[in-house]
Design an enzyme around this catalytic site. Structure first.
Site, PDB file in Angstrom:
ATOM      1  N   HIS A 175      -2.836  14.344  -6.660  1.00 14.10           N
ATOM      2  CA  HIS A 175      -3.825  15.114  -7.405  1.00 14.10           C
ATOM      3  C   HIS A 175      -4.347  16.187  -6.451  1.00 14.10           C
ATOM      4  O   HIS A 175      -4.919  15.874  -5.410  1.00 14.10           O
ATOM      5  CB  HIS A 175      -4.947  14.200  -7.900  1.00 14.10           C
ATOM      6  CG  HIS A 175      -4.472  13.280  -8.984  1.00 14.10           C
ATOM      7  ND1 HIS A 175      -4.796  11.950  -9.037  1.00 14.10           N
ATOM      8  CD2 HIS A 175      -3.674  13.524 -10.056  1.00 14.10           C
ATOM      9  CE1 HIS A 175      -4.216  11.405 -10.109  1.00 14.10           C
ATOM     10  NE2 HIS A 175      -3.527  12.337 -10.736  1.00 14.10           N
TER      11      HIS A 175
ATOM     12  N   HIS B 196      -5.326   8.748  -2.771  1.00 14.59           N
ATOM     13  CA  HIS B 196      -6.137   9.467  -3.768  1.00 14.59           C
ATOM     14  C   HIS B 196      -7.594   9.474  -3.335  1.00 14.59           C
ATOM     15  O   HIS B 196      -7.938   9.001  -2.251  1.00 14.59           O
ATOM     16  CB  HIS B 196      -5.997   8.789  -5.132  1.00 14.59           C
ATOM     17  CG  HIS B 196      -4.645   8.967  -5.750  1.00 14.59           C
ATOM     18  ND1 HIS B 196      -4.433   9.713  -6.878  1.00 14.59           N
ATOM     19  CD2 HIS B 196      -3.428   8.497  -5.376  1.00 14.59           C
ATOM     20  CE1 HIS B 196      -3.141   9.689  -7.183  1.00 14.59           C
ATOM     21  NE2 HIS B 196      -2.502   8.957  -6.285  1.00 14.59           N
TER      22      HIS B 196
ATOM     23  N   GLU C 231      -7.556   4.574  -2.908  1.00 11.39           N
ATOM     24  CA  GLU C 231      -8.652   5.480  -3.274  1.00 11.39           C
ATOM     25  C   GLU C 231      -9.573   5.523  -2.065  1.00 11.39           C
ATOM     26  O   GLU C 231     -10.197   4.541  -1.693  1.00 11.39           O
ATOM     27  CB  GLU C 231      -9.385   4.956  -4.514  1.00 11.39           C
ATOM     28  CG  GLU C 231      -8.517   4.877  -5.764  1.00 11.39           C
ATOM     29  CD  GLU C 231      -8.335   6.233  -6.441  1.00 11.39           C
ATOM     30  OE1 GLU C 231      -9.054   7.190  -6.083  1.00 11.39           O
ATOM     31  OE2 GLU C 231      -7.452   6.335  -7.321  1.00 11.39           O
TER      32      GLU C 231
END
Ligand SMILES: [Zn+2]
Length: 732
Positions: free
Chosen positions: A294, A441, A533
């Protein structure tokens, strides 16, 4: 001589008043060689005819840029002007470590004004922007030391050349950056022609810069490796440069390679670390780390760049080297979505610019970058863009012989929109026998692991484990427990609560989505991928980068070391040849791994007693009972020798577990199609492109060969500024 000096002063006052902005070149041309009479004429002519007339008054200059391959102008007959040391007064050279220079300089330029209006000085003034900040103080200072050399007063005023060694070091470190923008190495930084050796008493213009960098380094904690990692954000160009420089510096254990290109044609540049870079070694496990899938989740990208530099800096007697570099092949893709990153970074820059947003608050970096740049340039979320094999598994799971591994990509997938980034990564995943992987991420502080897609269509949050639940959990734990705060109960989370699970969670239990990269890794290959994450802030402020590196460094190293867990071995035939594509299964786990090219395999698994079976088409099965102790430093070795047997006839449901031989991948491979376009002869009319989705490899710039050779984009910097065009910057 007195007259001339005076004239210079008068001229400056007069002409600058008349031409505050536009006339530096003609002004300089006039002022260099005019005498008082010419000056008067010049003013008259100017008054009558305006700007274009000015140079009539200047004596003819024999100025052929690039003509004598030096780009320098010949001012005709020399003036008899005794040289003196004078103040430098060049805005872009005011941080040299001396203040007085002398004219003519090393290029023969006669005055400050001639320097200021030349393309050499213009190049130094824009080089920071052209190279995205890379090498910019170095190149600028080096160039300045040629244009404004240090003046030595005694015995008589004379220029001191800069050191050839400094020039060569910069050339070595920065040459590729010029190649990167298709620019030739500037002629005036020719280390042989304009620089001198130490024995000639040269000056080192970069000494102060090195001193500054050493101060930065000494402020880092003492256990940091002896290399300068810059804990700042890196533009795409800077990222490529860091990767290439790192690989060049550590060429014995590292190399970069491209896995493909982004939709907008940016390189998806990976770097590998291993004792023998460039290929697979028997029984050596391979892992990958992927960042910035992303585009707006940027911390992972930075951490991976620091990791690459860190791995390059560990010395052979450090444990990290012994356990990692020597025995593992580590692949790092710092940015899977460089197009998205560019958008996200621009957004953050805007929000930090007080002129763009007068009421901007200090935490702009937290508020921005939340969605802008998440997707690729076609607005595709790359983590939804992989083949959804999880649904296929769920549909067939009640069929007895259907297995959870190496599920082929369905035809229908190729008719949808496939991002070139997704495509490149699929090709990569299929071509390297990866054992484990992490995708980095941001936006939460947790590790999630497959499946990411819920086993019930209408259940958004449902525990959906893979057959390798235990191995995945342990892999996730490895990262979370070595991270400074991920497994910490008191850590305030970004919205969700993972306290009960200690910072790890099954992906579908967190929230369900199809087409993710981790599910694809698991169901199409042997690779176990977790999603890391890294924190609530997707685009943290630059001050956070170093603390974040410290929070994640051990976790990254532990994660990589954990690939040496479980078992590995070779499946061979009776003649001792490795069998490629043999299956290795563990009783109770409905997912096989398959052997690589030379029959080697790896299987992450937890301690305990297991029954392992190896099988291959045309061979008899062999099973072994093994005991795997709880604490092992290395993977247990379990080898198999299979006997040839006559091939059994194929049963009716055989196709359901048939391995990838019938895979649609090769038939639909868009890259193969594209390459045939790239090879058409120049001048030949190109075949019309098949209609396909943008980014499917059909974008101009991917093939490149048939593109017209145009002037590079930076050419405008020079032609619009009114200087003589520096053709010496064009390659070839
Ligand atoms: Zn993400």
């Amino acid at each position: 001589m007195g007259d001339q000096m005076l004239l210079e002063v008068v001229l400056e006052g007069q002409w600058e008043a008349l031409f505050p902005l536009t006339c530096s070149t003609p002004y300089q041309a006039c002022h260099i060689t005019m005498d008082t009479t010419e000056y008067k004429t010049c003013l008259t002519v100017f008054t009558l005819f305006g700007v274009l007339s000015i140079c009539w008054c200047a004596p003819q200059r024999f100025c052929e840029p690039g003509g004598d391959n030096s780009g320098r102008c010949n001012n005709g007959p020399d003036e008899e002007k005794p040289a003196v040391c004078s103040e430098i007064n060049l805005g872009y050279c005011n941080d040299l470590d001396y203040s007085r220079t002398i004219f003519p300089n090393i290029l023969g330029q006669q005055s400050r004004h001639e320097v200021e209006s030349g393309p050499e000085y213009l190049l130094l003034s824009v080089i920071h922007g052209l190279l995205n900040g890379e090498c910019s103080p170095d190149i600028r200072l080096l160039g300045c030391s040629v244009l404004a050399p240090r003046c030595q007063e005694l015995p008589s005023p004379a220029p001191v050349k800069s050191c050839r060694s400094a020039c060569e070091a910069v050339r070595k470190g920065c040459g590729h950056a010029f190649e990167g923008i298709d620019m030739a190495w500037p002629y005036f930084l020719d280390c042989d022609r304009f620089f001198a050796g130490e024995q000639e008493g040269c000056h080192d213009p970069l000494a102060p810069l090195r001193a500054r960098q050493e101060v930065v380094f000494s402020n880092l904690s003492p256990d940091e490796p002896s290399t300068i990692i810059q804990f700042t954000y890196h533009s795409n160009a800077q990222m490529y440069s860091v990767l290439k420089r790192t690989a060049a510096k550590c060429s014995h254990i590292s190399r970069t390679y491209s896995i493909g290109r982004s939709t907008e044609g940016k390189d998806l540049l990976a770097i590998e670390f291993t004792d023998n870079p460039g290929g697979h070694e028997l029984l050596e496990p391979e892992i990958k780390l992927v960042g910035n899938m992303h585009g707006n989740e940027v911390l992972g990208r930075q951490l991976l760049l620091y990791l690459a530099q860190y791995l390059c800096s560990v010395s052979p007697w450090q444990p990290a080297y012994q356990t990692l570099v020597n025995t593992t092949r580590i692949h790092i893709l710092a940015s899977m979505n460089p197009d998205g990153y560019e958008l996200a970074a621009a957004e953050v820059e805007d929000s930090n610019d007080p002129e763009q947003q007068p009421h901007h608050n200090q935490e702009g970096h937290e508020l921005n970058g939340w969605t802008v740049g998440r997707t690729n340039a076609q607005n595709l979320d790359l983590n939804r863009n992989f083949p959804d094999l999880t649904s296929i598994l769920y549909r067939n799971r009640r069929i007895k012989r259907f297995r959870t591994d190496h599920i082929p990509i369905p035809d229908s997938y190729w008719f949808g929109k496939i991002a070139s980034e997704t495509y490149a990564v699929m090709k990569w995943i299929r071509s390297v026998p990866f054992v484990q992987s992490a995708s980095l991420h941001g936006g939460e502080l947790v590790i999630s692991y497959p499946f990411d897609f819920s086993r019930h269509l209408h259940e958004e949050r449902m525990f959906s484990p893979t057959p390798d639940e235990q191995a995945f959990k342990q892999l996730a734990r490895t990262y979370a427990d070595s991270h400074a705060s991920m497994a910490d109960n008191n850590t305030e989370r970004c919205g969700a609560s993972f306290i009960r699970s200690g910072g790890i969670i099954n992906g579908a239990l967190w929230y369900s989505f199809p087409g993710g990269m981790s599910d694809f890794n698991y169901l199409h290959t042997n690779c176990l991928e977790i999603t890391v994450e890294l924190g609530c802030d997707k685009f943290p402020s630059e001050e956070e980068l170093y603390p974040e590196w410290l929070r994640n460094k051990e976790a990254l190293l532990s994660f990589m070391e954990s690939v040496h867990r479980g078992i590995k071995g070779v499946v061979k035939d009776e003649e001792g040849y490795g069998i490629k594509g043999a299956s290795v299964s563990v009783r109770g786990i409905r997912k096989d791994v398959t052997t690589a090219e030379e029959g080697d395999y790896w299987r992450l698994m937890n301690s305990g007693t297991h029954i392992i079976t190896a099988s291959a088409k045309g061979y008899s099965k062999v099973s072994k009972r093994i005991y795997l102790p709880a604490h092992m430093e290395k993977a247990g070795r379990v080898n198999f020798v299979l006997k040839k047997v006559p091939v059994q006839p194929v049963g009716p449901d055989y196709h359901l577990f048939l391995r990838s031989s019938l895979d649609t991948y090769d038939r639909f491979d868009p890259y193969n199609h594209f390459q045939s376009y790239g090879r058409s002869e120049p001048g030949e009319p190109r075949e019309p492109r098949e209609p396909r989705e943008p980014g499917m490899g059909g974008e101009p710039g991917m093939g490149g060969e048939w593109q017209e050779k145009e002037k590079p984009w930076w050419w405008n910097y020079f032609t619009q500024a009114g200087v003589s065009a520096p053709t010496w910057l064009l390659r070839n």
